[in-house]
Design an enzyme around this catalytic site. Structure first.
Site, mmCIF file in Angstrom:
data_model
loop_
_atom_site.group_PDB
_atom_site.id
_atom_site.type_symbol
_atom_site.label_atom_id
_atom_site.label_comp_id
_atom_site.label_asym_id
_atom_site.label_seq_id
_atom_site.Cartn_x
_atom_site.Cartn_y
_atom_site.Cartn_z
ATOM 1 N N ASP A 60 123.817 -16.088 55.176
ATOM 2 C CA ASP A 60 124.172 -15.473 53.894
ATOM 3 C C ASP A 60 124.994 -14.192 54.053
ATOM 4 O OD1 ASP A 60 122.862 -16.827 51.482
ATOM 5 O OD2 ASP A 60 121.156 -16.721 52.842
ATOM 6 N N GLU A 65 126.566 -7.657 49.306
ATOM 7 C CA GLU A 65 126.124 -6.768 48.225
ATOM 8 C C GLU A 65 124.642 -6.409 48.357
ATOM 9 O OE1 GLU A 65 125.439 -8.515 44.249
ATOM 10 O OE2 GLU A 65 126.187 -6.621 43.491
ATOM 11 N N ASP A 66 123.846 -7.386 48.816
ATOM 12 C CA ASP A 66 122.399 -7.183 48.826
ATOM 13 C C ASP A 66 121.919 -6.170 49.860
ATOM 14 O OD1 ASP A 66 121.703 -8.978 46.746
ATOM 15 O OD2 ASP A 66 122.264 -10.617 48.089
ATOM 16 N N ARG A 85 117.007 -12.625 55.464
ATOM 17 C CA ARG A 85 118.233 -11.864 55.233
ATOM 18 C C ARG A 85 118.163 -10.427 55.766
ATOM 19 N NH1 ARG A 85 121.295 -12.524 49.863
ATOM 20 N NH2 ARG A 85 122.722 -11.475 51.269
ATOM 21 N N ARG A 130 112.901 -10.976 45.305
ATOM 22 C CA ARG A 130 113.609 -10.188 46.328
ATOM 23 C C ARG A 130 113.409 -8.675 46.190
ATOM 24 N NH1 ARG A 130 117.580 -13.466 48.487
ATOM 25 N NH2 ARG A 130 116.863 -15.614 48.407
ATOM 26 N N HIS A 160 118.465 -13.179 41.245
ATOM 27 C CA HIS A 160 118.678 -11.741 41.089
ATOM 28 C C HIS A 160 118.969 -11.415 39.619
ATOM 29 C CE1 HIS A 160 120.207 -11.716 45.494
ATOM 30 N NE2 HIS A 160 119.081 -11.031 45.483
ATOM 31 N N CYS A 247 128.191 -10.784 44.484
ATOM 32 C CA CYS A 247 127.486 -10.860 45.778
ATOM 33 C C CYS A 247 128.401 -10.591 46.964
ATOM 34 C CB CYS A 247 126.892 -12.255 45.972
ATOM 35 S SG CYS A 247 125.861 -12.807 44.617
#
Ligand code: GLY
Length: 257
Positions: A60, A65-66, A85, A130, A160, A247
């Site tokens: 991923d 962005e995460d 992740r 998350r 999200h 993202c």
């Protein structure tokens, strides 16, 4: 100047995490082409696009962005709720550290910045698989001294918050209200996406232009009839990875540091 930090597509993107949607095969070559077109769109809107290398151990990784919430005054290195992740974060931080003081979310808090929607000095943060309440409290503690207001938002129907709710300008949100509790957004105009285009609620606002997936025709018409400036790009392969426009970049003012 606005910088858009991006990260190349992993050759293992077909092993990406999925939560609310069924797995479909992602055409990796097409995904790479779509990623280039996405970067080109951001360049054409005046952004300075920087690309970090992929990490093939992190399927991923292009959804960087995460990994960090970059505000004008500081950056918050996240602790993704998805354990798979967490390894992505280290590959992004050295670049962020060139521009912002970094603080780190620590256990038991979890945070993925796909859950953070910034509108002006308001930070709306999704409670999801998350991002937990401790993660939201961490952002509040660090951001409130800089004048940000933090609002927790329940997101029962999506990965999200920004999967189903984003802003098209400072007064208007685009959302699927069947998947997110919009109580915190009282005072904003709501544009409701058609149910069959629920993933269209993820749009990216870049230098005043709304960027969206080219396949969501009904949502495009809703925006255009309101004279909202829109550009489209095909991200069909990334939709299969349960991802959207936001993202694939971290956008920040690189002149502020
Ligand atoms: N594939 C995007 C995510 O699950 O985080």
């Amino acid at each position: 100047m606005l910088t858009a930090l991006t990260r190349a597509v992993s050759s293992r993107i077909n092993e990406c995490e999925l939560t609310f949607i069924e797995r479909q095969t992602i055409n990796v070559e097409r995904a790479v082409r779509q990623h280039r077109n996405y970067q080109q769109l951001l360049r054409s809107l005046g952004l300075n696009v920087v690309e970090l290398p992929a990490d093939d151990h992190c399927p991923d990784c292009c959804f960087l962005e995460d990994t960090a919430l970059v505000l004008d005054e500081l950056a918050i290195a996240t602790r993704p709720g998805s354990e798979a992740r967490r390894a992505e974060v280290a590959g992004v931080l050295p670049t962020i550290a060139k521009y912002r003081e970094l603080v780190h979310v620590e256990a038991p808090a979890t945070l993925e910045a796909g859950d953070v929607l910034r509108i002006g000095r308001d930070l709306f943060i999704g409670i999801t698989s998350r991002t937990n309440r401790e993660g939201i409290d961490f952002v509040r503690e660090r951001a409130a001294p800089h004048g940000y207001q933090v609002h927790a938002v329940e997101v029962p129907g999506a990965l999200h918050l920004k999967s189903v709710c984003t802003a098209v300008n400072e007064r208007t949100i685009l959302a699927d209200s069947s998947r997110v509790d919009l109580e915190s957004f009282a005072g904003y105009e709501l544009i409701e996406v058609p149910a069959e285009e629920w993933m269209a609620a993820n749009v990216l606002l870049a230098n005043g232009t709304v960027c969206m997936h080219s396949g969501f025709h009904k949502t495009l018409a809703l925006l255009q009839e309101r004279q909202i400036q829109v550009r489209t790009v095909d991200i069909s392969e990334f939709l299969k990875a349960e991802a959207g426009l936001t993202c694939m970049s971290i956008i920040f003012d690189s002149a502020k540091n």
